[in-house]
Design a protein around this motif. Structure first.
Motif, short mmCIF file in Angstrom:
data_model
loop_
_atom_site.label_atom_id
_atom_site.label_comp_id
_atom_site.label_asym_id
_atom_site.label_seq_id
_atom_site.Cartn_x
_atom_site.Cartn_y
_atom_site.Cartn_z
N VAL A 295 3.02 -2.68 4.31
CA VAL A 295 3.51 -1.46 4.26
C VAL A 295 4.93 -1.40 4.65
CG1 VAL A 295 1.05 -0.99 5.50
CG2 VAL A 295 3.00 -1.74 6.92
N LYS B 11 -1.09 4.65 -0.31
CA LYS B 11 -1.17 5.54 0.86
C LYS B 11 -2.54 5.70 1.36
CE LYS B 11 3.86 6.63 1.27
NZ LYS B 11 4.62 6.69 2.41
N THR C 268 0.77 -1.40 -0.21
CA THR C 268 0.04 -0.04 -0.07
C THR C 268 0.77 1.33 0.12
OG1 THR C 268 -0.22 0.05 2.27
CG2 THR C 268 -1.84 -1.06 1.09
N LYS C 269 2.14 1.28 -0.15
CA LYS C 269 3.04 2.23 -0.22
C LYS C 269 2.93 3.00 -1.59
CE LYS C 269 6.00 -0.07 -3.07
NZ LYS C 269 6.99 0.16 -4.06
N GLY D 101 -1.09 7.98 4.51
CA GLY D 101 -0.19 7.31 4.90
C GLY D 101 0.97 7.94 4.69
N GLU E 223 2.37 4.13 7.99
CA GLU E 223 1.36 3.43 7.07
C GLU E 223 0.91 2.13 7.72
OE1 GLU E 223 4.29 3.91 3.20
OE2 GLU E 223 3.78 2.02 3.58
#
Lengths: 368, 368
Positions: free
Chosen positions: B65, B47, B43-44, B358, B70
């Motif tokens: 993450v 975010k 999910t980086k 994030g 995050e």
């Protein structure tokens, strides 16, 4: 207010050595005084109103900014703001015109379209906006190409009641070579500037302000014939590129990113928790993306998003996991833009926290 | 809630085509199902917890993450979070342990030092943390170098009461070539992985999870023998690099940066208000830093901080100041990281606003 110690602060974290910052400001101010140059620092480098206030205290005549958010943030500490960027679009123009009337706002522009939008917005807001006609003196990014067009835009700015024709601006950003090699390039800038100044003078539009300058060429600004104002950005902090170009000594670099060693498994290198999302991945002819402040022979030779890889081939230092280092990035402006916070330090003590308030862009958070 | 129209939104602004996003998620989910692979998206890239929730709804087993922030943000929508990054330092460990107990937390690590810190923090917090031993399969960034070390770390993770040995992870990030050329590199990854899996199996430590994968190699993940989980990041959005490598078609790219033309004075080019602070300056072998979504023959050939220069040599299009374009950056993850907001669009209508929650890093804003 109490701050975390350097040992406790979570990494990556951006640090500013405040002793060096103060010396850098004093040195720039002294140079400007010595040569009778107006100093209008570009605040896009730090985006921090408190640092802009320090620059104004040190003798800056006003500040330079690049975005509507920077205009708003810097307008809280400066009464003279130059947006060195053509504002296009209703949202940007509305934000500019909402600036308090006590702030003198000037704008750089190179086209009739931008001037028309500015006139309409200024009339509606019942305010006067200063205009600097932007010239292209060799960078080939923005700026009018001919003295004729500069004269036409200047004449219109002088004629229209809601505009104030202040002069011209340019940015010699194509000069990125080491200091010793800049002379011929600066002479060429002087020559090109001269043709524009001659044409404007002949038309009765001699510019009051002739604004130029960049950090690489900073200490030779007085060689540019006719320029009376400079807008350096990187000067308070400096970076690896500045040191390479000779604009500063390594010991003058005030900005670094504190990072922690997270892996030493692959032989010949150590991995830190500062990657392209903390340092920014900008290239330099000498290679690498940064170097350690206290061990400049150790270079960040590769970056992924959250990992920086230190080349240990030129050091006897054997870093351990958990050890902390300070990294000087190649280009400080884009590294600061990745931070929410700057921590000012004196020696190893954290003494101040600055929010990077000019960083937020767009209107998303403001609209909702 | 009403949103600005695409014509009114202030530029630069990041857009996500939600129709394409949905199709991209469905395609990835179908591929994983077809090959019996666990899908744990990184999910980086986005975010955004709402996008993570869409991935979980589409069949993801959990999320990956890279940072404490995050972890916190994605822990609000996922009950299974893998931190694919060695946590080092008290602040990071404290933030991890403060995650609600309902969230199953796993961590990738490659050293005794990181494991010791994790054990101490987990004991103090009275929680169990999953461990994936990180292997280096050729990227030479992080990861244990030998099967012997992998066995030792796995044995300790299996022995200690507050850890749960879950398996191994790796990242084949050194494979960045076009799809057609990836075969030999993937076979090499399989071979190296095999030696690790054989040693772990012989020691009675057969990993339950064998987690790898990247976006460039995504659609050939099933060729990596022994891998049963993949962690692609870029899949929902894609970017110019993905299209170049053949991981997606240009018509699948869902992310772009809306920008406005601000100058056309220099012949042969147009200047937009999206520079390295909106697109990020990452290189690609094909040159340029981005291309127009609707005119991919128009490339962003140069970037400064707030200016992007469009090369008009391969188009008959004559852009005017004020015209708007959508730019696909080379690397979406680092461009998203420069935004505060993503605007979801359907056709030319703005339908959603997502905060890039994030993105914030460090503890500055949280401490003060």
């Amino acid at each position: 207010m109490s701050f975390p110690s350097l040992n406790d602060i979570e990494t990556p974290a951006a640090l500013v050595d405040e002793d060096r910052l103060e010396r850098n400001l004093a040195k720039a101010a002294a140079y400007m005084r010595q040569h009778g140059l107006r100093w209008r620092p570009h605040t896009k480098t730090h985006k921090v109103p408190q640092v802009a206030a320090m620059q104004l205290d040190a003798g800056a005549v006003g500040v330079t900014v690049a975005t509507p958010r920077e205009v708003e943030v810097m307008g809280s500490v400066a009464d003279d703001v130059l947006l060195a960027y053509s504002p296009v679009g209703a949202s940007k123009l509305e934000r500019l015109m909402a600036l308090p009337q006590r702030v003198r706002l000037s704008v750089g522009l190179d086209s009739w379209t931008v001037m028309a939008g500015l006139i309409e917005a200024a009339r509606k807001a019942k305010r006067t906006v200063g205009v600097l006609v932007e010239l292209d003196l060799g960078m080939r990014r923005v700026g009018v190409q001919t003295p004729e067009k500069a004269v036409e835009l200047a004449r219109e700015a002088a004629r229209v009641e809601c505009l104030e024709y202040q002069g011209v601006m340019f940015y010699p950003g194509h000069i990125r070579m080491p200091l010793a090699e800049q002379g011929p390039a600066l002479a060429e800038v002087s020559n090109r500037l001269g043709t524009f100044l001659d044409a404007l003078g002949a038309a009765g539009l001699k510019p009051g302000i002739v604004s130029g300058g960049s950090t690489p060429t900073l200490w030779r600004s007085h060689e540019v014939v006719g320029m009376n104002e400079v807008r350096p950005g990187i000067t308070p902090f400096f970076d690896r590129a500045s040191a390479w170009m000779g604009a500063c000594d390594w010991e003058e670099v005030a900005y670094s990113v504190l990072a922690t060693v997270v892996s030493t498994e692959v032989p010949g290198q150590a991995v830190i928790d500062a990657g392209s999302k903390a340092l920014a991945k900008e290239e330099l002819p000498i290679g690498g993306y940064g170097a350690l402040l206290d061990r400049p022979e150790v270079v960040v030779y590769s970056l992924s998003e959250e990992h920086g890889l230190l080349d240990l081939s030129r050091t006897t230092w054997k870093p351990r996991v958990g050890e902390r280092v300070r990294v000087v990035p190649n280009h400080v402006c884009v590294s600061v833009n990745l931070q929410d916070d700057l921590w000012a330090v004196r020696g190893s003590e954290v003494v101040k926290h600055w929010g990077v308030e000019g960083r937020l862009r767009g209107q998303g958070r403001l609209l909702l």
